[in-house]
Design an enzyme around this catalytic site. Structure first.
Site, PDB file in Angstrom:
ATOM      1  N   THR A   1      -7.450   6.770 -12.248  1.00 55.82           N
ATOM      2  CA  THR A   1      -8.607   7.125 -13.062  1.00 55.82           C
ATOM      3  C   THR A   1      -8.678   8.738 -13.145  1.00 55.82           C
ATOM      4  OG1 THR A   1      -9.758   5.183 -12.773  1.00 55.82           O
ATOM      5  CG2 THR A   1     -10.928   6.987 -13.801  1.00 55.82           C
TER       6      THR A   1
ATOM      7  N   GLN B   1       0.286   0.869 -12.952  1.00 56.43           N
ATOM      8  CA  GLN B   1       0.945  -0.570 -12.789  1.00 56.43           C
ATOM      9  C   GLN B   1       2.377  -0.839 -12.594  1.00 56.43           C
ATOM     10  OE1 GLN B   1      -1.115  -3.297 -12.098  1.00 56.43           O
ATOM     11  NE2 GLN B   1      -2.949  -2.568 -12.636  1.00 56.43           N
TER      12      GLN B   1
ATOM     13  N   SER C   1      -1.398   5.133  -8.336  1.00 52.74           N
ATOM     14  CA  SER C   1      -2.625   4.687  -7.766  1.00 52.74           C
ATOM     15  C   SER C   1      -2.042   3.735  -6.742  1.00 52.74           C
ATOM     16  CB  SER C   1      -3.633   3.918  -8.759  1.00 52.74           C
ATOM     17  OG  SER C   1      -4.696   3.502  -7.763  1.00 52.74           O
ATOM     18  N   ALA C   2      -2.845   4.289  -5.489  1.00 58.42           N
ATOM     19  CA  ALA C   2      -2.583   3.400  -4.028  1.00 58.42           C
ATOM     20  C   ALA C   2      -2.721   2.133  -4.144  1.00 58.42           C
ATOM     21  CB  ALA C   2      -2.858   4.272  -2.851  1.00 58.42           C
ATOM     22  N   HIS C   3      -3.905   1.675  -4.566  1.00 61.38           N
ATOM     23  CA  HIS C   3      -4.328   0.343  -4.388  1.00 61.38           C
ATOM     24  C   HIS C   3      -3.888  -0.755  -5.229  1.00 61.38           C
ATOM     25  CE1 HIS C   3      -7.339  -0.538  -7.393  1.00 61.38           C
ATOM     26  NE2 HIS C   3      -7.272   0.780  -7.709  1.00 61.38           N
TER      27      HIS C   3
ATOM     28  N   THR D   1     -11.609  19.113  -0.106  1.00 60.84           N
ATOM     29  CA  THR D   1     -10.843  18.680   1.179  1.00 60.84           C
ATOM     30  C   THR D   1     -10.216  17.361   1.165  1.00 60.84           C
ATOM     31  OG1 THR D   1     -12.726  19.706   2.384  1.00 60.84           O
ATOM     32  CG2 THR D   1     -11.285  18.004   3.610  1.00 60.84           C
TER      33      THR D   1
ATOM     34  N   CYS E   1     -11.346  -3.686 -13.483  1.00 61.59           N
ATOM     35  CA  CYS E   1     -12.023  -2.397 -13.459  1.00 61.59           C
ATOM     36  C   CYS E   1     -13.265  -2.443 -14.256  1.00 61.59           C
ATOM     37  CB  CYS E   1     -10.883  -1.211 -13.944  1.00 61.59           C
ATOM     38  SG  CYS E   1      -9.277  -1.449 -13.136  1.00 61.59           S
TER      39      CYS E   1
HETATM   40  N1  PLP Z   1      -4.398   2.483 -15.230  1.00 61.93           N
HETATM   41  C1  PLP Z   1      -4.121   1.373 -14.956  1.00 61.93           C
HETATM   42  C2  PLP Z   1      -3.116   0.717 -15.946  1.00 61.93           C
HETATM   43  C3  PLP Z   1      -4.844   0.595 -14.329  1.00 61.93           C
HETATM   44  O1  PLP Z   1      -4.652  -0.939 -13.996  1.00 61.93           O
HETATM   45  C4  PLP Z   1      -5.877   1.152 -13.488  1.00 61.93           C
HETATM   46  C5  PLP Z   1      -6.692   0.312 -12.851  1.00 61.93           C
HETATM   47  O2  PLP Z   1      -7.023  -1.151 -12.880  1.00 61.93           O
HETATM   48  C6  PLP Z   1      -6.037   2.520 -13.449  1.00 61.93           C
HETATM   49  C7  PLP Z   1      -5.210   3.177 -14.191  1.00 61.93           C
HETATM   50  C8  PLP Z   1      -7.101   2.986 -12.604  1.00 61.93           C
HETATM   51  O3  PLP Z   1      -6.812   3.523 -11.351  1.00 61.93           O
HETATM   52  P1  PLP Z   1      -7.786   3.627 -10.182  1.00 61.93           P
HETATM   53  O4  PLP Z   1      -8.252   2.297  -9.927  1.00 61.93           O
HETATM   54  O5  PLP Z   1      -6.960   3.756  -9.105  1.00 61.93           O
HETATM   55  O6  PLP Z   1      -8.736   4.570 -10.743  1.00 61.93           O
END
Ligand code: PLP
Length: 370
Positions: A72, A168, A188-190, A226, A313
């Site tokens: 994000t 993704q 994004s790591a997760h 940091t 999300c």
């Molecule tokens: N972009 C996409 C296509 C996503 O699927 C997501 C999260 O679902 C994000 C951005 C946001 O990433 P984060 O959860 O690391 O903020």
């Protein structure tokens, strides 16, 4: 009851044990990566190793990797700090792109959910203002892959810059930042089995970043605060693992396709969104006519199966999925779509359990309707 079945990798992938161990080790080691003493230098070295690993995953220059607090933030930084006079975004972008600039112009998608590069060309033609175009590489809900290289080619010809949300796609399909040709990418790591709350903005020109977060000079002045050493280390470890497993991930498409065929056989009126377009190998969004998504998610949860009714999300808000709306899916069908996302640990047995649960729900709701 047997173990739970997790089919919500696009929301958050389970953390690789190796990544969790690396996080734990880095946290215990402690120290501030900006300190010049030995423990500080060790923390810095950990971050730089992770930077190389993340860069390798997407074929980028490590100098262009800016670690952020997630996908994000990376999307927000790319868009809010671009300095462009016009921002154009596809209608199916993640909310972190769509809401980063409230004046953004929206680019349409076709019924399969693919952005139309020619519409972009028309939108950019004859307008001398500087422009930033944001088109994602793969959609989080449908898995549909976007023609980013073509978008970048058009944008370059028209003098516009391109940001690509690859959150993704990275780790699920090969991503080569240079050949795709965008100016920046979000990661994004997760989504790849690393920790939550850490991501990266990947820059073609390492010095081209505008600042979103102001403060100290961390990340070469491109992101103050940091560093989240442990998070970054976990991200790096996950990136290394998934980069080695792309072929394994590609094989998920056979499991996914067989699953969809079974659902369609159970209910010939069920259909899968975007299945005529190129998709991520792991993602499936199928409409069970007459049964709302939330009811499906709850029924599956009671059967021990974790799936999603679209973007997780957005914290459980029930609303018309805008991605499907943009594709022209009618409201009744859009409210009945279920997203299933497979991953590195998904087994055929788990898919059988999901199909059985889906079929059971279909039978029960069909009886109620009759
Ligand atoms: N972009 C996409 C296509 C996503 O699927 C997501 C999260 O679902 C994000 C951005 C946001 O990433 P984060 O959860 O690391 O903020």
């Amino acid at each position: 009851m047997s173990a739970r079945v997790y089919l919500d990798y696009n929301a958050s992938a389970p953390v690789w044990p190796e990544a969790a161990d690396a996080v734990d080790e880095a946290m215990r080691a402690g120290a501030n990566a900006s300190s010049i003493h030995a423990p500080g230098r060790a923390a810095r070295a950990r971050i730089e190793d992770a930077r190389e690993s993340v860069a390798r995953l997407v074929g980028a220059d490590p100098a262009g990797i800016v670690f952020t607090g997630g996908g994000t933030e990376a999307n927000n930084q790319a868009i809010r700090c671009s300095g462009a006079e016009r921002v154009l975004v596809s209608a199916i972008e993640h909310e972190s792109v769509l809401s980063a600039d409230e004046k953004a112009e929206i680019l349409p998608v076709d019924p399969e959910g693919v952005v139309d590069p020619e519409a972009l060309d028309r939108a950019l033609a004859g307008d001398a203002r500087s422009a930033l175009v944001a088109v994602m590489l793969a959609n989080n809900e449908t898995g549909v892959i976007q023609p980013v290289a073509r978008v970048a080619e058009i944008a370059r010809r028209r003098g516009a810059r391109v940001h690509c949300d690859a959150v993704q796609a990275a780790g699920k399909i090969p991503v080569d930042a240079a050949s795709l040709g965008a100016d920046s990418y979000a990661l994004s790591a997760h989504k790849i089995g690393g920790p939550q709350g850490v991501g990266a903005l990947v820059l073609r020109d390492p010095d081209a970043a505008g600042r979103l977060i102001h403060g100290g000079g961390q990340e070469r002045g491109r992101r103050a605060g940091t560093e989240n050493v442990a998070g970054v280390v976990g991200f790096g470890r996950a990136a290394g693992i998934v980069g080695e497993r792309l072929e394994e991930f590609a094989r998920l498409s056979a499991l996914r396709d067989a699953m969809e065929a079974e659902l369609h056989a159970v209910d010939p009126e069920a259909w899968t969104v975007g299945d005529r377009a190129p998709r991520l190998p792991n993602t499936s969004m199928t409409v069970m006519p007459g049964c709302e998504s939330a009811a499906q998610v709850i029924a599956m949860d009671l059967d021990g199966i974790a799936v999603s009714a679209g973007s997780a999300c957005s914290s459980g808000r029930i609303r018309l999925p805008y991605v499907l709306e943009a594709m022209g899916v009618d409201e009744a069908a859009a409210m009945c779509a279920l997203r299933v996302s497979l991953g590195w640990w998904t087994t055929p047995d788990e898919i059988d359990r999901f199909v059985a649960s889906w079929a059971d729900l279909r039978r029960r709701t069909a009886r109620r309707v009759a």
